[in-house]
Design an enzyme around this catalytic site. Structure first.
Site, PDB file in Angstrom:
ATOM      1  N   ASP A  11     -35.632  16.933  24.044  1.00  0.00           N
ATOM      2  CA  ASP A  11     -35.166  17.037  22.659  1.00  0.00           C
ATOM      3  C   ASP A  11     -34.980  15.667  22.007  1.00  0.00           C
ATOM      4  OD1 ASP A  11     -34.179  17.893  20.247  1.00  0.00           O
ATOM      5  OD2 ASP A  11     -32.585  19.138  21.075  1.00  0.00           O
TER       6      ASP A  11
ATOM      7  N   HIS B  93     -33.249  26.256  21.861  1.00  0.00           N
ATOM      8  CA  HIS B  93     -31.791  26.317  21.962  1.00  0.00           C
ATOM      9  C   HIS B  93     -31.314  27.762  22.116  1.00  0.00           C
ATOM     10  CE1 HIS B  93     -31.863  22.113  21.106  1.00  0.00           C
ATOM     11  NE2 HIS B  93     -32.251  22.280  19.850  1.00  0.00           N
TER      12      HIS B  93
END
Length: 433
Positions: free
Chosen positions: A301, A250
Site C-alpha cells: 500500500d 482493505h
C-alpha cells in the site's frame, strides 16, 4: 530437487536427483509472493506524517499531508521513487506488484502531452528493476459520495470517462514490452467514482483485474450510509457485478452479512496490514471471511515499510490482539500458521493480479530462496521454515530472488541497489529543496 529453467519458465522439476557440478544449490526455494496493492510514489513519504497535529490525527489528516507531498513530484522523481520501492519489494520476496496508479497529471493538474506519461514511468521502473507488473490505472473523478467535486489536492488524479479511455490506451502501450505484464483497471473508490462511471470504464480492462478501495475507514461507512442508505460493500455488491476478477482493497469495516456476501462473490480481499496499522484503519474480520471461503492476499500500500513476511506477521498478530487468541489464521488443528498465511497470500495475490502463484512446469521461474543458515531458520524444515521466516526473523532472511529465471537479488541485495538508491536520494533531495 532440480529446477530446470528455459526461456524464463520452469521447464522441468525433478525430485530425488543428485546435483551436477554446474548446478546452483540452495536449501529453501519458495514461489515469489505477489504484492497486490502498491502506491509506489508514497515511498517518498514513508515516515513523513508521524508528528501529532493540534487536534489528533487520523487517516484523513494523513491524506492531506500526502496530497502536499504529491505536489512536489515530477516524472523523473516518480520513476526514481518507484524503482526504489520495487528494489525493496524484490529484496523482501515480492516478485510481482499490483501498482494502483492514480497519479496521472502534472503539478498544476494539467495533462501531460501523453496522458499516460506517468504510467510509462511506472513501467520503466518495473523494467529497470525486473519486477513483474500488474498495472492498475486508477479512475478518479470525484471528491466524495454522490459525485461531489474533487478538491484542489486531488487535481493530479482526475479524469472523466473519455480521458480515462485515452489513458488506458497509453498504459496498454507502456506495458506491452514487459514480460508477463498485466493491465487491469481500478475505480479508486465509491467516493471517487459513481457506479455509472464504474460500469462505463469496466470494458476498458479487457478481461484484466478490477481493484477498488472500499470500507477502509469508519467515516467512509458512515458517509455511505448517509448518502445511499447502505454500507459500502453492501452497496458495491448490489450495484456492480463483482466476481473473481475483483479485488476489494482493505474491506476493513464489514457487517457479518457483508463479510459472507463478499466471500461468496469470489472477490479477493486486498489486505495491507502494515499500512492499515500505520493509518489506524482497523482490523479486517479475517477468521469469518476465511471460514466462509473468502480469498485474501497482501500488499504494501503506502510503502511505509516494505516487508513481505512482516505483512503476513502483522495480519496474524492483529487477529491475535483482537481475539485474544493464538494461531488464528491456521484455521485448523495441527496446521502451521506460517504455511497457512503464505499459501493464502500466494493464491489470493495470484488471482488478484492474474499472475503465477506456484512453482510448476510452465510457470514463470519466479523463485525466492531463504538463508537457511539464518539463526531463526537453523534446524527447521518444511512448514516450520515458514513459521521461522514470518514470526522469528528480525531483518531479512531472503537470500536470492529470481524473476523469469534471472537472478535479481543475491545475498539479500538487488543487483541495481546502489544505482537505484542514488537516484532515489537525488529525487528526495530535489523535492526537499
Amino acid at each position: 530437487m532440480r529446477l530446470d529453467i528455459a526461456q524464463g519458465r520452469l521447464a522441468g522439476i525433478t525430485r530425488d536427483v543428485a546435483p551436477d557440478a554446474a548446478d546452483e544449490r540452495h536449501a529453501v526455494a519458495l514461489p515469489g509472493l505477489p504484492n497486490l496493492h502498491s502506491h509506489a510514489f508514497q515511498r517518498s513519504f514513508a515516515g513523513g506524517a508521524e508528528v501529532r497535529g493540534p487536534s489528533g490525527d487520523s487517516f484523513w489528516t494523513w491524506r492531506e499531508a500526502m496530497y502536499r507531498a504529491v505536489d512536489r513530484l515530477d516524472p523523473d522523481e516518480i520513476e526514481a521513487i518507484a524503482a526504489q520501492a520495487y528494489v525493496e519489494m524484490l529484496e523482501a520476496g515480492f516478485t510481482r506488484v499490483g501498482e494502483f496508479h492514480y497519479l496521472h497529471h502534472g503539478r498544476d493538474g494539467g495533462a501531460y502531452g501523453d496522458c499516460g506519461e506517468l504510467s510509462q514511468r511506472i513501467a520503466a521502473a518495473a523494467d529497470a528493476t525486473g519486477i513483474a507488473l500488474t498495472l492498475l490505472p486508477v479512475f478518479y473523478a470525484h471528491g466524495g459520495f454522490g459525485g461531489q467535486a474533487p478538491t484542489h489536492g486531488q487535481r493530479r488524479f482526475i479524469n472523466d470517462v473519455e480521458s480515462f479511455g485515452r489513458l488506458m490506451e497509453s498504459a496498454r502501450h507502456a506495458v506491452s514490452g514487459l514480460p508477463d505484464a498485466v493491465l487491469g483497471i481500478a475505480p479508486h473508490s465509491l467516493r471517487a467514482a459513481t457506479v455509472e462511471e464504474i460500469a462505463a470504464i469496466l470494458p476498458l480492462a479487457q478481461g484484466g483485474p478490477v481493484h477498488i478501495h472500499v470500507a477502509e475507514q469508519t467515516r467512509e461507512v458512515e458517509d455511505c450510509l448517509a448518502w445511499a442508505g447502505r454500507r459500502p460493500i453492501e452497496y458495491l455488491l448490489d450495484t456492480a457485478d463483482v466476481d473473481a476478477r475483483w479485488c476489494l482493497i482493505h474491506a476493513t469495516h464489514m457487517s457479518e452479512a457483508e463479510t459472507l456476501a463478499m466471500a461468496r462473490s469470489g472477490a479477493v480481499a486486498g489486505l495491507c496490514p502494515i499500512t492499515e496499522a500505520n493509518l489506524g484503519d482497523g482490523i479486517f474480520p479475517a477468521p469469518a471471511f476465511v471460514a466462509a471461503g473468502g480469498a485474501y492476499g497482501v500488499g504494501s500500500d503506502s510503502n511505509v515499510q516494505i516487508d513481505a513476511a512482516g505483512e503476513l506477521r502483522l495480519l496474524e498478530y492483529s487477529q491475535r490482539l483482537a481475539l485474544r487468541a493464538r494461531n488464528v489464521l491456521a484455521m485448523s488443528e495441527g496446521r502451521s500458521t506460517g504455511e497457512a498465511l503464505f499459501a493464502a497470500a500466494l493464491k489470493g495475490g495470484a488471482q488478484a493480479l492474474q499472475g503465477s502463484g506456484s512453482l510448476t512446469v510452465g510457470a514463470p521461474a519466479d523463485i525466492v530462496s531463504l538463508d537457511a543458515a539464518h539463526p531463526s531458520l537453523t534446524g527447521r524444515s518444511g512448514a516450520a521454515m515458514l513459521d521461522g521466516w514470518i514470526f522469528a526473523v528480525a531483518g531479512n532472511a531472503v537470500d536470492c530472488v529470481w524473476r523469469r529465471g534471472e537472478k535479481l537479488v543475491a545475498g539479500g541485495r538487488h543487483r541495481a541497489r546502489e544505482s537505484v538508491r542514488a537516484r532515489f536520494r537525488a529525487a528526495l533531495d530535489k523535492i526537499a529543496a
